[in-house]
Design a protein around this motif. Structure first.
Motif, PDB file in Angstrom:
ATOM      1  N   GLU A  44       0.828  -1.207   0.000  1.00  0.00           N
ATOM      2  CA  GLU A  44       0.000   0.000   0.000  1.00  0.00           C
ATOM      3  C   GLU A  44       0.862   1.256   0.000  1.00  0.00           C
ATOM      4  O   GLU A  44       0.550   2.250  -0.667  1.00  0.00           O
ATOM      5  CB  GLU A  44      -0.931  -0.023   1.212  1.00  0.00           C
ATOM      6  CG  GLU A  44      -2.016  -1.091   1.115  1.00  0.00           C
ATOM      7  CD  GLU A  44      -2.848  -1.200   2.368  1.00  0.00           C
ATOM      8  OE1 GLU A  44      -2.412  -0.655   3.421  1.00  0.00           O
ATOM      9  OE2 GLU A  44      -3.930  -1.826   2.320  1.00  0.00           O
ATOM     10  N   LYS A  45       1.960   1.198   0.728  1.00  0.00           N
ATOM     11  CA  LYS A  45       2.871   2.350   0.781  1.00  0.00           C
ATOM     12  C   LYS A  45       3.517   2.604  -0.574  1.00  0.00           C
ATOM     13  O   LYS A  45       3.829   3.748  -0.920  1.00  0.00           O
ATOM     14  CB  LYS A  45       3.947   2.092   1.839  1.00  0.00           C
ATOM     15  CG  LYS A  45       4.856   3.280   2.089  1.00  0.00           C
ATOM     16  CD  LYS A  45       5.849   2.986   3.207  1.00  0.00           C
ATOM     17  CE  LYS A  45       6.770   4.169   3.451  1.00  0.00           C
ATOM     18  NZ  LYS A  45       7.752   3.886   4.541  1.00  0.00           N
ATOM     19  N   ALA A  46       3.687   1.536  -1.364  1.00  0.00           N
ATOM     20  CA  ALA A  46       4.293   1.686  -2.686  1.00  0.00           C
ATOM     21  C   ALA A  46       3.392   2.465  -3.639  1.00  0.00           C
ATOM     22  O   ALA A  46       3.859   3.003  -4.651  1.00  0.00           O
ATOM     23  CB  ALA A  46       4.609   0.312  -3.271  1.00  0.00           C
ATOM     24  N   GLY A  47       2.097   2.491  -3.340  1.00  0.00           N
ATOM     25  CA  GLY A  47       1.176   3.302  -4.131  1.00  0.00           C
ATOM     26  C   GLY A  47       0.792   2.718  -5.473  1.00  0.00           C
ATOM     27  O   GLY A  47       0.330   3.442  -6.364  1.00  0.00           O
ATOM     28  N   THR A  48       0.954   1.420  -5.640  1.00  0.00           N
ATOM     29  CA  THR A  48       0.597   0.764  -6.897  1.00  0.00           C
ATOM     30  C   THR A  48      -0.878   0.360  -6.892  1.00  0.00           C
ATOM     31  O   THR A  48      -1.557   0.439  -5.865  1.00  0.00           O
ATOM     32  CB  THR A  48       1.471  -0.483  -7.115  1.00  0.00           C
ATOM     33  OG1 THR A  48       1.415  -1.311  -5.943  1.00  0.00           O
ATOM     34  CG2 THR A  48       2.912  -0.092  -7.385  1.00  0.00           C
ATOM     35  N   GLU A  49      -1.350  -0.093  -8.041  1.00  0.00           N
ATOM     36  CA  GLU A  49      -2.767  -0.487  -8.152  1.00  0.00           C
ATOM     37  C   GLU A  49      -3.096  -1.644  -7.212  1.00  0.00           C
ATOM     38  O   GLU A  49      -4.163  -1.682  -6.599  1.00  0.00           O
ATOM     39  CB  GLU A  49      -3.073  -0.884  -9.594  1.00  0.00           C
ATOM     40  CG  GLU A  49      -4.534  -1.290  -9.815  1.00  0.00           C
ATOM     41  CD  GLU A  49      -4.814  -1.720 -11.246  1.00  0.00           C
ATOM     42  OE1 GLU A  49      -5.971  -2.135 -11.520  1.00  0.00           O
ATOM     43  OE2 GLU A  49      -3.883  -1.649 -12.086  1.00  0.00           O
ATOM     44  N   PRO A  51      -1.558  -3.954  -3.903  1.00  0.00           N
ATOM     45  CA  PRO A  51      -0.485  -4.122  -2.933  1.00  0.00           C
ATOM     46  C   PRO A  51       0.174  -5.493  -3.042  1.00  0.00           C
ATOM     47  O   PRO A  51       1.334  -5.666  -2.673  1.00  0.00           O
ATOM     48  CB  PRO A  51      -1.201  -3.959  -1.584  1.00  0.00           C
ATOM     49  CG  PRO A  51      -2.636  -4.253  -1.858  1.00  0.00           C
ATOM     50  CD  PRO A  51      -2.883  -3.818  -3.258  1.00  0.00           C
ATOM     51  N   ASP A 130       2.516  -2.893 -11.642  1.00  0.00           N
ATOM     52  CA  ASP A 130       1.324  -2.481 -10.911  1.00  0.00           C
ATOM     53  C   ASP A 130       1.219  -3.086  -9.522  1.00  0.00           C
ATOM     54  O   ASP A 130       0.214  -2.906  -8.836  1.00  0.00           O
ATOM     55  CB  ASP A 130       0.073  -2.841 -11.714  1.00  0.00           C
ATOM     56  CG  ASP A 130      -0.033  -2.037 -12.998  1.00  0.00           C
ATOM     57  OD1 ASP A 130       0.292  -0.831 -12.965  1.00  0.00           O
ATOM     58  OD2 ASP A 130      -0.425  -2.597 -14.039  1.00  0.00           O
ATOM     59  N   SER A 131       2.239  -3.808  -9.102  1.00  0.00           N
ATOM     60  CA  SER A 131       2.297  -4.350  -7.750  1.00  0.00           C
ATOM     61  C   SER A 131       3.742  -4.691  -7.413  1.00  0.00           C
ATOM     62  O   SER A 131       4.495  -5.135  -8.288  1.00  0.00           O
ATOM     63  CB  SER A 131       1.425  -5.609  -7.618  1.00  0.00           C
ATOM     64  OG  SER A 131       1.538  -6.160  -6.305  1.00  0.00           O
TER      65      SER A 131
END
Length: 282
Positions: A44-49, A51, A130-131
């Motif tokens: 979630e911290k990575a901000g991708t579509e 986690p 994306d993850s």
């Protein structure tokens, strides 16, 4: 060897193994997660579509979910004194199994497990960046490397507190019950197929981690082989007993219904266990 054995008798020689591990995009997350919750937080911290990615599909995918199930202390079957699976000791419906079912429902509600994600979509999303995490096998590594993802291969994080143990699929050669020359067939497998030299050649052709220990040690020069092998060392053989067919019949469908919220997790898991028990007893 356990995978090639049944009721105390060995019927073949293993030549390769295969198991899941966690692929991580190191450009998105620098360190391996210590737990499932840690992984989701990092994703979630990575901000991708997404986690985290794992294939589920609309009929479930118990093979890919199994490491998380075992981390709740809920293997499919118990084992006897020899380490063989005991069909009379069905463990899937124990208290750990119920807790795992509740976890499936929670993760489905959170969107961390999606039945809309099949294997192709999950791979595509990871390759596209994306993850940061993708639970999969070595069969998807080539596509990830071709996409020039900064790849690290990590142990599978625990969701339930105990060790996450993936299934280890084992490929092997079996002696046919109809062979006209049992001695020659056995000699061929044990003193040719089972040797370090031949298993190394099979590995070089098929790129599957060899079962022969010496051949595997040499193959560990490949970092991917070494990393998957390290995770697989903590895995368990895919059950080879006939009763496993009854498990597959009901297992995935139950997981999918729980993940999508179509069924109460505890009740649905107990129903699945009852269905399996009835099918085994027939």
């Amino acid at each position: 060897v356990n995978a090639m054995s049944y009721e105390g008798n060995t019927y073949g020689v293993p030549y390769a193994t295969e198991n899941l591990a966690l692929l991580r995009n190191a450009d998105l997350v620098k360190e391996a997660p210590k737990s499932f919750d840690d992984m989701i937080a990092a994703g979630e911290k990575a901000g991708t579509e997404f986690p985290f990615l794992v294939q589920v599909s609309d009929v479930g995918d118990p093979f890919h979910a199994y490491p998380f199930q075992t981390s709740f202390g809920a293997p499919v079957f118990g084992t006897d004194d020899t380490g063989a699976y005991d069909p009379a000791d069905l463990q899937i419906g124990n208290e750990g199994g119920i807790e795992f079912a509740k976890w499936l429902a929670e993760e489905g509600e959170e969107g961390n497990l999606k039945t809309s994600l099949d294997g192709d979509i999950a791979k595509e999303k990871f390759v596209s960046g994306d993850s940061p995490f993708f639970l999969t096998g070595p069969w998807n590594v080539e596509a990830v490397e071709e996409a020039e993802i900064n790849l690290e291969i990590d142990p599978i994080p625990s969701a339930g507190g105990e060790q996450a143990q993936p299934f280890v699929a084992v490929q092997g050669f079996f002696v046919s019950a109809k062979t006209e020359n049992l001695l020659a067939a056995t000699e061929f497998l044990t003193n040719y197929i089972g040797t370090e030299e031949v298993q190394t050649e099979l590995y070089e052709v098929g790129n599957r981690p060899p079962a022969n220990k010496a051949a595997f040690e040499a193959a560990k020069a490949d970092e991917t082989i070494a990393a998957f092998g390290e995770v697989g060392a903590n895995g368990v053989p895919m059950p080879n007993i006939p009763e496993m067919a009854a498990v597959w019949e009901f297992w995935g469908v139950a997981e999918a219904e729980i993940i999508t919220g179509k069924a109460d997790p505890a009740k649905r898991w107990k129903q699945m266990t009852s269905d399996i028990e009835k099918a085994i007893s027939k």
